[in-house]
Enzyme design. Structure first.
Site, PDB file in Angstrom:
ATOM      1  N   HIS A   1       1.039  -1.076  -0.521  1.00  0.00           N
ATOM      2  CA  HIS A   1      -0.196   0.055  -0.136  1.00  0.00           C
ATOM      3  C   HIS A   1       1.043   1.387   0.224  1.00  0.00           C
ATOM      4  O   HIS A   1       0.723   2.552  -0.604  1.00  0.00           O
ATOM      5  CB  HIS A   1      -0.737   0.254   1.337  1.00  0.00           C
ATOM      6  CG  HIS A   1      -1.788   1.706   1.212  1.00  0.00           C
ATOM      7  ND1 HIS A   1      -2.808   1.970   0.716  1.00  0.00           N
ATOM      8  CD2 HIS A   1      -1.295   2.131   2.329  1.00  0.00           C
ATOM      9  CE1 HIS A   1      -2.898   2.974   0.670  1.00  0.00           C
ATOM     10  NE2 HIS A   1      -1.866   3.167   1.774  1.00  0.00           N
TER      11      HIS A   1
ATOM     12  N   HIS B   1       1.495   4.863  -2.778  1.00  0.00           N
ATOM     13  CA  HIS B   1       1.688   6.978  -1.896  1.00  0.00           C
ATOM     14  C   HIS B   1       3.048   6.813  -3.158  1.00  0.00           C
ATOM     15  O   HIS B   1       2.694   8.170  -3.264  1.00  0.00           O
ATOM     16  CB  HIS B   1       2.033   6.525  -1.079  1.00  0.00           C
ATOM     17  CG  HIS B   1       0.791   6.533  -0.168  1.00  0.00           C
ATOM     18  ND1 HIS B   1      -0.384   7.720   0.209  1.00  0.00           N
ATOM     19  CD2 HIS B   1       0.496   5.574   1.258  1.00  0.00           C
ATOM     20  CE1 HIS B   1      -1.148   7.221   0.860  1.00  0.00           C
ATOM     21  NE2 HIS B   1      -0.766   6.121   1.170  1.00  0.00           N
TER      22      HIS B   1
ATOM     23  N   GLU C   1      -6.005   9.126   0.530  1.00  0.00           N
ATOM     24  CA  GLU C   1      -6.463   7.797  -0.078  1.00  0.00           C
ATOM     25  C   GLU C   1      -7.595   7.107  -1.116  1.00  0.00           C
ATOM     26  O   GLU C   1      -6.929   6.434  -1.365  1.00  0.00           O
ATOM     27  CB  GLU C   1      -6.620   8.129   2.075  1.00  0.00           C
ATOM     28  CG  GLU C   1      -5.236   7.531   2.709  1.00  0.00           C
ATOM     29  CD  GLU C   1      -4.011   6.459   2.328  1.00  0.00           C
ATOM     30  OE1 GLU C   1      -4.535   6.027   1.514  1.00  0.00           O
ATOM     31  OE2 GLU C   1      -3.278   7.065   3.548  1.00  0.00           O
TER      32      GLU C   1
ATOM     33  N   SER D   1      -4.590   0.657  -4.752  1.00  0.00           N
ATOM     34  CA  SER D   1      -3.466  -0.185  -3.663  1.00  0.00           C
ATOM     35  C   SER D   1      -5.009  -1.282  -3.992  1.00  0.00           C
ATOM     36  O   SER D   1      -4.146  -2.288  -2.788  1.00  0.00           O
ATOM     37  CB  SER D   1      -2.152  -0.022  -2.311  1.00  0.00           C
ATOM     38  OG  SER D   1      -3.462   0.287  -1.372  1.00  0.00           O
TER      39      SER D   1
HETATM   40 CO    CO Z   1      -2.123   5.559   2.983  1.00  0.00          CO
END
Ligand code: CO
Ligand code: PHE
Length: 296
Positions: free
Chosen positions: A135, A140, A183, A202
């Site tokens: 993730h 990111h 997010e 993700s």
């Molecule tokens: Co995150």
């Protein structure tokens, strides 16, 4: 000082129970990854690379390519830093898991992005309740190469340090903004809605659901509205917010939020699935499959 890495896995994410937070920065123990760890990376990477064609935003795809990451092995933070540092000045640091809020904000304010060093087990391929290496890194890191987004993340960190001293409510307001942008954000591009949120990119299931399912609401970005909106931590989101550009995001968040927090303190929070009269609605969700409680 770097500490010895120790895999710390919490039973729940940051809301719910009270997990044991650690603040240490650790060296990525790259040579200790098992063959199974590398295989997990390969499986997830290849699967998402396919799912994200025509779904992830242009900037995510282009920047990911610039890192030269491959399914062959878990990337080394140091290799990624060699690309990141000279471009946007960001740096990845290894951590054991979720950090206390203030520590997290301080890292961001200094352009350090914490990445969980360990990767999920094979039985967690489709779902894990907290951030792991896949993730944090896959999700990111690509946008940290995007100048406007890189600045947004740093400003968010600085804003977080400030909100932390304002109080718990201000923090909750700001956390919602992070949730619905960094997010779980969507962006409108020439060829349609695309994903930029890390929590979505993700996840195979949510990458498809967020764009194609008739269930969730898709609503135009509105800063104050977002800071009032509760969210889901254990199911797909009921609502996604759509930005027109990263510039819009930057502009909207440039002002000092102190008066915003004061204004928000007088207003009720909004349930995750609600649509308001003045929302700019791309899609009004059918609400199919939603659980009625559990908004945080
Ligand atoms: Co995150
Ligand atoms: N400008 C905000 C403040 O003064 C900080 C912020 C920047 C928040 C970017 C979110 C994103 O509090």
């Amino acid at each position: 000082m770097n500490a010895q890495p120790r895999r710390v896995e919490h039973q729940q994410t940051d809301k719910g129970s009270v997990p044991v937070y650690t603040t240490a920065i650790v060296e990525q123990p790259w040579s200790s990854y098992s063959r199974e760890d590398h295989a997990t990376w390969a499986t997830l990477f290849e699967r998402q690379r396919e799912v994200l064609v025509g779904r992830a935003c242009r900037e995510f795809v282009d920047n990911q390519r610039r890192f030269g990451i491959t399914p062959d092995a878990i990337p080394k933070f140091e290799d990624l830093n060699r690309v990141l540092r000279p471009t946007t000045g960001w740096e990845l640091i290894g951590v054991e898991g979720l950090l206390p809020e203030l520590t997290f904000f301080e890292h961001l304010a200094n352009r350090r992005f914490p990445v969980t060093w360990w990767i999920r087990r094979p039985d967690q391929i489709d779902y894990i309740s907290e951030p792991d290496l896949f993730h944090d890194l896959f999700g990111h890191v690509p946008l940290l190469l995007e100048p406007m987004f890189a600045d947004y993340m740093q400003a968010y960190g600085a804003g977080g340090v400030k909100a932390h001293s304002v109080g718990a409510e201000a923090l909750a307001n700001l956390t919602r903004l992070y949730w619905y942008t960094v997010e779980f954000g969507l962006i409108k591009q020439n060829d349609g809605l695309r994903i930029y949120g890390s929590g979505i990119v993700s996840s195979k299931g949510e990458s498809i659901y967020s764009l194609e399912s008739p269930a969730p609401n898709r609503i135009g970005f509105d800063l104050m509205r977002i800071m009032r909106t509760r969210y889901r931590i254990d199911t797909y989101q009921k609502t996604y917010f759509v930005i027109d550009s990263f510039e819009q995001l930057m502009r909207a968040t440039e002002p000092d939020f102190t008066p915003y927090y004061a204004e928000l303190a007088a207003l009720e929070s909004i349930p995750a699935g609600n649509v308001l009269d003045r929302d700019r609605v791309y899609q009004r969700g059918t609400g199919e499959g939603w659980s009625q409680d559990g908004d945080v």
